[in-house]
Each structure stands twice: as structure tokens, then as C-alpha cells.
Design a protein around this motif. Structure first.
Motif, PDB file in Angstrom:
ATOM      1  N   ILE A   1      52.284  36.680  81.533  1.00 31.51           N
ATOM      2  CA  ILE A   1      52.971  35.406  81.795  1.00 31.51           C
ATOM      3  C   ILE A   1      54.439  35.420  81.393  1.00 31.51           C
ATOM      4  O   ILE A   1      55.306  35.109  82.195  1.00 31.51           O
ATOM      5  CB  ILE A   1      52.208  34.248  81.099  1.00 31.51           C
ATOM      6  CG1 ILE A   1      50.844  34.093  81.801  1.00 31.51           C
ATOM      7  CG2 ILE A   1      53.011  32.953  81.142  1.00 31.51           C
ATOM      8  CD1 ILE A   1      50.028  32.911  81.366  1.00 31.51           C
ATOM      9  N   ILE A   2      54.719  35.773  80.152  1.00 38.02           N
ATOM     10  CA  ILE A   2      56.089  35.658  79.653  1.00 38.02           C
ATOM     11  C   ILE A   2      56.896  36.930  79.957  1.00 38.02           C
ATOM     12  O   ILE A   2      58.015  36.879  80.468  1.00 38.02           O
ATOM     13  CB  ILE A   2      56.101  35.390  78.129  1.00 38.02           C
ATOM     14  CG1 ILE A   2      55.164  34.230  77.769  1.00 38.02           C
ATOM     15  CG2 ILE A   2      57.524  35.155  77.640  1.00 38.02           C
ATOM     16  CD1 ILE A   2      55.491  32.902  78.397  1.00 38.02           C
TER      17      ILE A   2
ATOM     18  N   GLN B   1      45.498  35.885  80.058  1.00 33.85           N
ATOM     19  CA  GLN B   1      46.233  35.862  78.788  1.00 33.85           C
ATOM     20  C   GLN B   1      45.317  35.491  77.631  1.00 33.85           C
ATOM     21  O   GLN B   1      45.361  36.106  76.570  1.00 33.85           O
ATOM     22  CB  GLN B   1      47.393  34.857  78.903  1.00 33.85           C
ATOM     23  CG  GLN B   1      48.440  34.962  77.819  1.00 33.85           C
ATOM     24  CD  GLN B   1      49.564  35.926  78.199  1.00 33.85           C
ATOM     25  OE1 GLN B   1      49.450  36.734  79.136  1.00 33.85           O
ATOM     26  NE2 GLN B   1      50.669  35.835  77.495  1.00 33.85           N
TER      27      GLN B   1
ATOM     28  N   ALA C   1      46.653  32.538  83.137  1.00 28.47           N
ATOM     29  CA  ALA C   1      46.398  31.967  81.806  1.00 28.47           C
ATOM     30  C   ALA C   1      45.070  32.485  81.263  1.00 28.47           C
ATOM     31  O   ALA C   1      44.957  32.823  80.083  1.00 28.47           O
ATOM     32  CB  ALA C   1      46.401  30.444  81.867  1.00 28.47           C
TER      33      ALA C   1
ATOM     34  N   PHE D   1      52.203  34.604  72.830  1.00 30.64           N
ATOM     35  CA  PHE D   1      53.432  33.812  72.938  1.00 30.64           C
ATOM     36  C   PHE D   1      53.291  32.482  72.195  1.00 30.64           C
ATOM     37  O   PHE D   1      52.345  31.729  72.425  1.00 30.64           O
ATOM     38  CB  PHE D   1      53.743  33.546  74.415  1.00 30.64           C
ATOM     39  CG  PHE D   1      54.981  32.703  74.636  1.00 30.64           C
ATOM     40  CD1 PHE D   1      56.237  33.227  74.388  1.00 30.64           C
ATOM     41  CD2 PHE D   1      54.878  31.397  75.084  1.00 30.64           C
ATOM     42  CE1 PHE D   1      57.388  32.458  74.589  1.00 30.64           C
ATOM     43  CE2 PHE D   1      56.023  30.618  75.297  1.00 30.64           C
ATOM     44  CZ  PHE D   1      57.269  31.152  75.049  1.00 30.64           C
ATOM     45  N   ASP D   2      54.230  32.231  71.302  1.00 28.28           N
ATOM     46  CA  ASP D   2      54.326  30.973  70.549  1.00 28.28           C
ATOM     47  C   ASP D   2      53.277  30.826  69.450  1.00 28.28           C
ATOM     48  O   ASP D   2      53.289  29.818  68.742  1.00 28.28           O
ATOM     49  CB  ASP D   2      54.212  29.749  71.473  1.00 28.28           C
ATOM     50  CG  ASP D   2      55.571  29.087  71.698  1.00 28.28           C
ATOM     51  OD1 ASP D   2      56.596  29.690  71.347  1.00 28.28           O
ATOM     52  OD2 ASP D   2      55.613  27.961  72.234  1.00 28.28           O
TER      53      ASP D   2
ATOM     54  N   LEU E   1      61.688  30.487  81.716  1.00 23.53           N
ATOM     55  CA  LEU E   1      60.225  30.397  81.814  1.00 23.53           C
ATOM     56  C   LEU E   1      59.835  29.260  82.749  1.00 23.53           C
ATOM     57  O   LEU E   1      60.459  28.194  82.731  1.00 23.53           O
ATOM     58  CB  LEU E   1      59.614  30.146  80.437  1.00 23.53           C
ATOM     59  CG  LEU E   1      59.808  31.257  79.416  1.00 23.53           C
ATOM     60  CD1 LEU E   1      59.150  30.876  78.100  1.00 23.53           C
ATOM     61  CD2 LEU E   1      59.260  32.575  79.935  1.00 23.53           C
ATOM     62  N   ARG E   2      58.814  29.502  83.550  1.00 24.33           N
ATOM     63  CA  ARG E   2      58.336  28.426  84.423  1.00 24.33           C
ATOM     64  C   ARG E   2      57.501  27.440  83.608  1.00 24.33           C
ATOM     65  O   ARG E   2      56.801  27.829  82.682  1.00 24.33           O
ATOM     66  CB  ARG E   2      57.502  29.017  85.555  1.00 24.33           C
ATOM     67  CG  ARG E   2      58.309  29.952  86.460  1.00 24.33           C
ATOM     68  CD  ARG E   2      57.457  30.479  87.586  1.00 24.33           C
ATOM     69  NE  ARG E   2      56.062  30.382  87.173  1.00 24.33           N
ATOM     70  CZ  ARG E   2      55.035  30.644  87.945  1.00 24.33           C
ATOM     71  NH1 ARG E   2      55.230  31.030  89.174  1.00 24.33           N
ATOM     72  NH2 ARG E   2      53.799  30.534  87.512  1.00 24.33           N
ATOM     73  N   LYS E   3      57.574  26.175  83.964  1.00 23.49           N
ATOM     74  CA  LYS E   3      56.833  25.148  83.221  1.00 23.49           C
ATOM     75  C   LYS E   3      55.347  25.207  83.543  1.00 23.49           C
ATOM     76  O   LYS E   3      54.519  24.754  82.773  1.00 23.49           O
ATOM     77  CB  LYS E   3      57.383  23.758  83.551  1.00 23.49           C
ATOM     78  CG  LYS E   3      58.738  23.475  82.931  1.00 23.49           C
ATOM     79  CD  LYS E   3      58.934  22.009  82.645  1.00 23.49           C
ATOM     80  CE  LYS E   3      60.106  21.788  81.695  1.00 23.49           C
ATOM     81  NZ  LYS E   3      61.260  22.710  81.950  1.00 23.49           N
ATOM     82  N   GLN E   4      55.035  25.731  84.730  1.00 22.62           N
ATOM     83  CA  GLN E   4      53.629  25.870  85.105  1.00 22.62           C
ATOM     84  C   GLN E   4      53.295  27.338  85.352  1.00 22.62           C
ATOM     85  O   GLN E   4      54.153  28.102  85.784  1.00 22.62           O
ATOM     86  CB  GLN E   4      53.326  25.052  86.357  1.00 22.62           C
ATOM     87  CG  GLN E   4      53.485  23.564  86.137  1.00 22.62           C
ATOM     88  CD  GLN E   4      52.697  22.730  87.131  1.00 22.62           C
ATOM     89  OE1 GLN E   4      51.563  23.064  87.456  1.00 22.62           O
ATOM     90  NE2 GLN E   4      53.290  21.669  87.616  1.00 22.62           N
ATOM     91  N   VAL E   5      52.059  27.677  85.074  1.00 19.90           N
ATOM     92  CA  VAL E   5      51.609  29.053  85.294  1.00 19.90           C
ATOM     93  C   VAL E   5      50.278  28.998  86.042  1.00 19.90           C
ATOM     94  O   VAL E   5      49.600  27.971  86.041  1.00 19.90           O
ATOM     95  CB  VAL E   5      51.433  29.805  83.956  1.00 19.90           C
ATOM     96  CG1 VAL E   5      52.749  29.882  83.205  1.00 19.90           C
ATOM     97  CG2 VAL E   5      50.376  29.144  83.071  1.00 19.90           C
ATOM     98  N   TYR E   6      49.929  30.097  86.689  1.00 18.87           N
ATOM     99  CA  TYR E   6      48.650  30.139  87.391  1.00 18.87           C
ATOM    100  C   TYR E   6      47.496  30.168  86.392  1.00 18.87           C
ATOM    101  O   TYR E   6      47.557  30.890  85.388  1.00 18.87           O
ATOM    102  CB  TYR E   6      48.586  31.363  88.316  1.00 18.87           C
ATOM    103  CG  TYR E   6      49.423  31.168  89.556  1.00 18.87           C
ATOM    104  CD1 TYR E   6      48.994  30.308  90.555  1.00 18.87           C
ATOM    105  CD2 TYR E   6      50.655  31.806  89.701  1.00 18.87           C
ATOM    106  CE1 TYR E   6      49.777  30.092  91.685  1.00 18.87           C
ATOM    107  CE2 TYR E   6      51.439  31.597  90.816  1.00 18.87           C
ATOM    108  CZ  TYR E   6      51.002  30.730  91.815  1.00 18.87           C
ATOM    109  OH  TYR E   6      51.770  30.506  92.910  1.00 18.87           O
ATOM    110  N   LEU E   7      46.475  29.391  86.684  1.00 18.82           N
ATOM    111  CA  LEU E   7      45.292  29.360  85.825  1.00 18.82           C
ATOM    112  C   LEU E   7      44.713  30.765  85.670  1.00 18.82           C
ATOM    113  O   LEU E   7      44.312  31.165  84.580  1.00 18.82           O
ATOM    114  CB  LEU E   7      44.242  28.397  86.411  1.00 18.82           C
ATOM    115  CG  LEU E   7      42.900  28.322  85.668  1.00 18.82           C
ATOM    116  CD1 LEU E   7      43.093  27.916  84.211  1.00 18.82           C
ATOM    117  CD2 LEU E   7      41.945  27.347  86.362  1.00 18.82           C
TER     118      LEU E   7
END
Lengths: 306, 306
Positions: free
Chosen positions: B225-226, B198, B195, B18-19, B186-192
Motif C-alpha cells: 500500500i504505502i 497488508q 488492505a 505503516f503508522d 498517499l491516497r486516502k482510499q485503498v483497495y480492500l
């Protein structure tokens, strides 16, 4: 038959590769010697000053040997002599060296019956005893050598990453950072924008290693998530890092969960200079320290002649 | 002098990338024709049915051409004819194709004066007009071809990723997913822990592409995540994905911010079968759809003979 092996120290949590990327060091390493004994079970003799337990059930190498014996259905026992040079609590994979060394040593004794995945799984039993967590990020490079990616732990998916011959400088400042503390201060959630930066860097780092692009390696050695939090536990971390990069290091960061700090360099002269800088910084603030100037080890645990 | 180019569609947000990761498609592509005209400024002629603006300041290709003219200090004008085949809003990089095509076309007309970074920077001006954000994840593969990593956008750090010859199947269901909506959910925070998963996958994916390890590519094509959030906006997403993988696709996901879905396959027969499945699923729920069975394009925007 006696089997003597050396089991290398490792750098896990390779900057942006938190929990997934690690490398094996040429030094320091532990020496372990194994032999089959008639009575079932495991006998441990420590030939170092770390006072690690000798009861097999409480010893990292011990539990791995017990598990290997059970997995193999072996009806005799194994005696191991351990000469540890990787200081426990250094962040250089000391317990992984014991665990991986035990798995590989047992495998040689038992006639090469385990696969690499088996070896990693066996060694993780030792890591679980040492840290409470079945992680493989030190064990994998310790067994395979070089740089290794653990894409997934359930199911286990190990990817060796080809890498150029880089020099590694490590400083171990003699302070205690407990892995449990280092884990506890991490936030459970992170900003998506930081996570994106991190996965851009890990992708760049892997590509940089695989294409031997030193510039890309250097630019990608950036950790925006873990290091800002954990480096607080390591005195003078920012100063060490800044001065080492100024002296020409490609980059680096915390080794494992610390307190050791490692830096990658393109040549030995730079790696040596980086070591001098590390030493000077910690000497100047009165923190006892050990510095290793070494390389990425191509091989992991390997048999040596007696 | 007339310069005719074709500018390919692209898949951005490549699953776990993503991105940061995108690829160029062999089809669909836009055709653009450029020529120098005496009066300063930009003249746009659209030869398609999309009713895109012809005022240069409101047109993606227009703003890029204006910026290129200004950057070059050019005292004449450029006329462009656009024959768009990549449907706007498809998630296949339609605006990037206009922007990147304009940058490359202008560069050829002006005598090859811009660097790759210049071209990406110029094209991002078009993306900014189209989406409000200066992102490069469609532009970079569109200009360079193949699979590209954007390690960092400030400063711009583009890394071409060597890749095997894979087939790509794309379905564009005729529903509207606004990029702004897709970004907002999309949430601004994600679980470590997510991540970490990912970045294990993106590291595995890059290594898989570079070593041509189809199994590793397949295992790494996972986005925790996305996709779980965005796929809600795309009817039958889970069904399409599951059935395509069952039919032998290596994996895939949402193209860009959707609604198109793409799948990678090792051979044309599988890619064709995957396309049939996609078509069948959307036909069965009454959603009009276009399917492309194509390959990763080795080249990005390229000049074609008139």
C-alpha cells in the motif's frame, strides 16, 4: 478398513481478521465415515435432513474425494457416509467441514500421503464448489484446529497462532444471509485511516492471543471495515454484541459471512450467560435460534473410534 | 545533579506496519544532558552543527521539557545540552529522539514521577511541533526499545513485541523527502484486497517476530500500500531493495517517511554485505550517503554515566 472422523465447525473472518484469521470450534461438528470400495469413483450417503446432493461432482465432500483419488493415482473408489450437524448457510463453516473432513478422511484411507498444504489445497476444491471462491479461512482451522492465520493464499502460507483456552458462544439465528450478498455489499475501496486501524487491531489481536493477554484481545476485537457494513444484514446484531460485552464477553462479531454471531469469553460461566443473552434477544423478536456454548478446539478434523 | 542519556534513532512505518509498528536502533543515537537550574523555564544548548532553534517554544526537546515542568508543577527550570547525531530529515526519528529523550531526561531529574503513557504523551508534544502531527510510532520504540506496536493512539495502547536479535542495516541517502510531501502523495482510499493483503502481512510479521520464525518474518516484510507510492520519492529504491534481498537480507523498506532505507538481516556478515551494497548503489549514482550497520536496540532512551 473404515475411517470415522469428526470435522469441526469454524469461525472465519475473525473480527479484524477478515479473510485471514479463523478458529476451530469444539462444537458443532460433522461426523463422516469413509471406506475403500472396489468400484472406482465416489459413493455418498447422507445421514441427515439437509438434502445435500449425492452426485459426487455436485457434493462438496464428493469433489474433494474425487480430487484426492486422482492426485493419489488410486485405482479403487471411496464410499463416504456424512452425518452433518453444522447447518449449511449458518456461517459456521459447514461446507469447509465437509471439504476438510473429506480431505483428511481420504488421506487416512490412502496411507497418510498428503502434506498439510496438500490437504488445504484439496479441501479448497470443495469450498470452490460451495461458494465459488477458493478460500481457505474456514478450511485451515478446520484441518489444523486452534486459531490459524492465512498470511497469503497464493502462495499458500499458513501460520498457526498459539492461543489461550477461551470459551466461545455462538448464536445461529435462523435467517438466510447469502455469502454472495454478504460479499457484494462490501465496498471495493476503504479509507486508509480505517485500514490502519484494522491492521493495528489485527496486530494487537495476534499479540494478545500469543501472550495470553485477555485485555489486549478484548481491545483488539474491533472491526471498523467489514462489520459496519455486513451487520446490517443481521437483525439485532448491535444489541446482541453490546449486551454480550456488557455481560463480560471479551468481544466477538459476525462468524464468517453470518448470520451466526460469536463471542469469546474467559470462563464458562460468562460464556453461558452470553448464550442466554443471545437466546433472549432472538426469542424476543421471534427469530428461531440455536446457541452453542463451546471452546476453541485444539484439534481440527480428527479420527474417532467407531 | 546532572543526568546524561542517550536517545536512539528509530525505524517507524515498519514495512506492512505503516503508522503502527516501529523499532529502536542501537545506532545512531543522540546524547542529551540535563540539569536543574534555579530560574524557571528551559535553557537549550546545541552541541552539533544542525542549527536547531534554542528558543524552548520552537525546539522539540524544549516544548517537551516545558510540558514536563508544567505537568509536574515544578518551580525551577531545566537546562539541556543536546549533541545530535541523528540527522533531521533522515527518516530515522531525529525529532522523536529529541522529544523522547527530553521526556525521559526530565522524568529522571524530577524523581521518576511519570508513567510510560505519560512519557509518550509528553514526547508527542515534541513530535507535534516537528511534524504537525501527534504521532507516536517513533516515540514509542525510542522510549521502550525493541519493537513496539501502537494498536491505538486514542486511547493510547502500546504493545511491546518480543523479537529475535536481528541486525539492521540503514542507508541514509542525502536527499530531502519532506514528511508532508510523503504524506500528501498517499491516497486516502485503498483497495480492500490490498488492505487484506497488508493485514495478513502484519499479522504474519508480529507472529514471526514473537516466534522467532525468520522465514515468516521475511515473507511478511511486504508492503503493498504505502511503499509502491512513497518509494517513487527515493532514487534507486527498487534496486537497493532487490539487491539487498538477493544478498540475504530478510527484507525491509522505507524507514519512516524516508529517505532512509532499512534492511533486517539474521547475522552481522549479511548486514555488513547489505551495507556495502547500499553504499555502492548510491555512490554509483553520485548521491552522498551514510550507512549504519547495527542491531535492534533492546533498550530505548537510557541513562549513561557522565
Amino acid at each position: 478398513m473404515k475411517v470415522k472422523i469428526k470435522s469441526p465447525g469454524t469461525v472465519a473472518n475473525l473480527v479484524c481478521g477478515f479473510d485471514i484469521l479463523g478458529l476451530a470450534l469444539k462444537a458443532p461438528y460433522d461426523i463422516m465415515e469413509f471406506e475403500i470400495i472396489d468400484q472406482p469413483g465416489v459413493v455418498i450417503e447422507n445421514r441427515d435432513a439437509f438434502n445435500l446432493p449425492t452426485e459426487p461432482e455436485k457434493n462438496v465432500a464428493g469433489v474433494v474425494l474425487l480430487a484426492a483419488i486422482e492426485k493419489a493415482g488410486f485405482n479403487k473408489g471411496i464410499r463416504v457416509t456424512i452425518e452433518k450437524h453444522i447447518k449449511p448457510g449458518s456461517g459456521l463453516g459447514s461446507s469447509a467441514a465437509s471439504a476438510a473432513g473429506a480431505a483428511v478422511g481420504a488421506n487416512i484411507l490412502l496411507g497418510d500421503i498428503f502434506s498439510t498444504d496438500d490437504l488445504v489445497q484439496l479441501a479448497m476444491i470443495g469450498e470452490k464448489l460451495a461458494t465459488g471462491v477458493k478460500h481457505a479461512d474456514n478450511i485451515t482451522p478446520c484441518i489444523l484446529g486452534g486459531i490459524t492465520l492465512i498470511r497469503s493464499i497464493h502462495p499458500l502460507d499458513i501460520v498457526p497462532i498459539a492461543s489461550p483456552d477461551l470459551f466461545v458462544t455462538v448464536v445461529h439465528p435462523q435467517i438466510e444471509v447469502r455469502t454472495a450478498d454478504a460479499r457484494q455489499i462490501l465496498r471495493k475501496q476503504v479509507y486508509l485511516k480505517d485500514a490502519i486501524k484494522q491492521w493495528g487491531n489485527i496486530a494487537g489481536l495476534v499479540a494478545g492471543f500469543m501472550t495470553n493477554d485477555r485485555g489486549l484481545i478484548g481491545r483488539s476485537l474491533e472491526d471498523v471495515i467489514i462489520e459496519p457494513v455486513r451487520s446490517i444484514l443481521i437483525p439485532a446484531f448491535d444489541e446482541v454484541k453490546a449486551k454480550c460485552k456488557e455481560a463480560g464477553a471479551l468481544g466477538g462479531g459476525i462468524s464468517g459471512s453470518g448470520p451466526s454471531i460469536f463471542m469469546l469469553s474467559e470462563n464458562e460461566a460468562t460464556a453461558q450467560m452470553v448464550g442466554d443473552i443471545m437466546k433472549k434477544v432472538y426469542d424476543s423478536i421471534g427469530i428461531e435460534n440455536y446457541v452453542y456454548v463451546t471452546t476453541i478446539a485444539k484439534n481440527g478434523v480428527e479420527r474417532v473410534s467407531e
